[in-house]
Design an enzyme around this catalytic site. Sequence first.
Site, short mmCIF file in Angstrom:
data_model
loop_
_atom_site.label_atom_id
_atom_site.label_comp_id
_atom_site.label_asym_id
_atom_site.label_seq_id
_atom_site.Cartn_x
_atom_site.Cartn_y
_atom_site.Cartn_z
CD GLU A 10 1.33 3.70 7.99
OE1 GLU A 10 1.51 3.12 6.81
OE2 GLU A 10 1.35 4.82 8.21
CE LYS A 19 3.27 8.94 3.40
NZ LYS A 19 2.35 9.07 4.37
#
Length: 301
Positions: free
Chosen positions: A22, A155
């Site tokens: 990414e 996360k």
Amino acid sequence: MLRYTDEVQAALDEGRPVVALESTIVAHGLPWPENYEIGRALEAAVREHGATPATIAVLGGVLQVGLDARELETMAQAGATWPKTGAADLAIRVARRQNGATTVSATAFIAARAGIRIFSTGGIGGVHRGDGSDVSSDLPTLARTPIGVVSAGMKSILDLPRTLEYLETLGVPVVGFRTSELPAFYTDRSGLALEHRVETAEEAALVLHHHFLLHPGGVLLANPIPKAHALDGPLIERAIEAALADVAEKGLRGKVITPHLLGFVAKATNKRALAANRALAIHNAEVGAQVAVALSRLQSS
């Protein structure tokens, strides 16, 4: 709408392993020049383990599969002026010929369209704490996109139990890479058991190969942060609780929440969280390359 670097195009044409990366981690993850260095380090990690890196971004409205050194440097210098771009934003960026740093959802979407089956990132999004209706588009995108995502779980600022349940509802297998417990990004432990586990890149590739034959969606390969770089769980939890209180006090909502939380946690841990983030991202790039090589061999046999 896709444009490839010569290196990535040649690898895909010849059936050699490619790993998608990414661009948000470069544009929004760190300040210049550290962000450029992490971008180069991720690509180097993929190459060192036998695969071709394809850092994905939107350049002037074109979905770019792979960046050359100049393009990567330009994006790193521009930093956050390149807006975070999810899968739902891609048509807007293309129509308006804009630049964009791709998030997990956009990177997975573009990579799959390009024929890439492995994508390495830091951690995926999920269900936010305290608001079960605030769900990252990473999850439904993964459910309908044929790609294997290597990450250190989700996360840790998120509601991990709810996120794991949401993935189960969507039919996305979560497979532990040498672990039977969901990693929690900065730490290798979450207390959440995983039903499936693989021990080697070859075993992971075999699972992915058969999944892609049977299902239209993706697989999350949960790869724990190396123990040498893992942070203390209670320390991280205290920092997250303080960060969430700060978000509530400021009344923040939407896409700004995640970068704000991550930045707050970085400051609260004296930037130890940034070092851990770098270490886990590179480790995921290494494992992603190993799995891509094994998958390429399996599919060509």
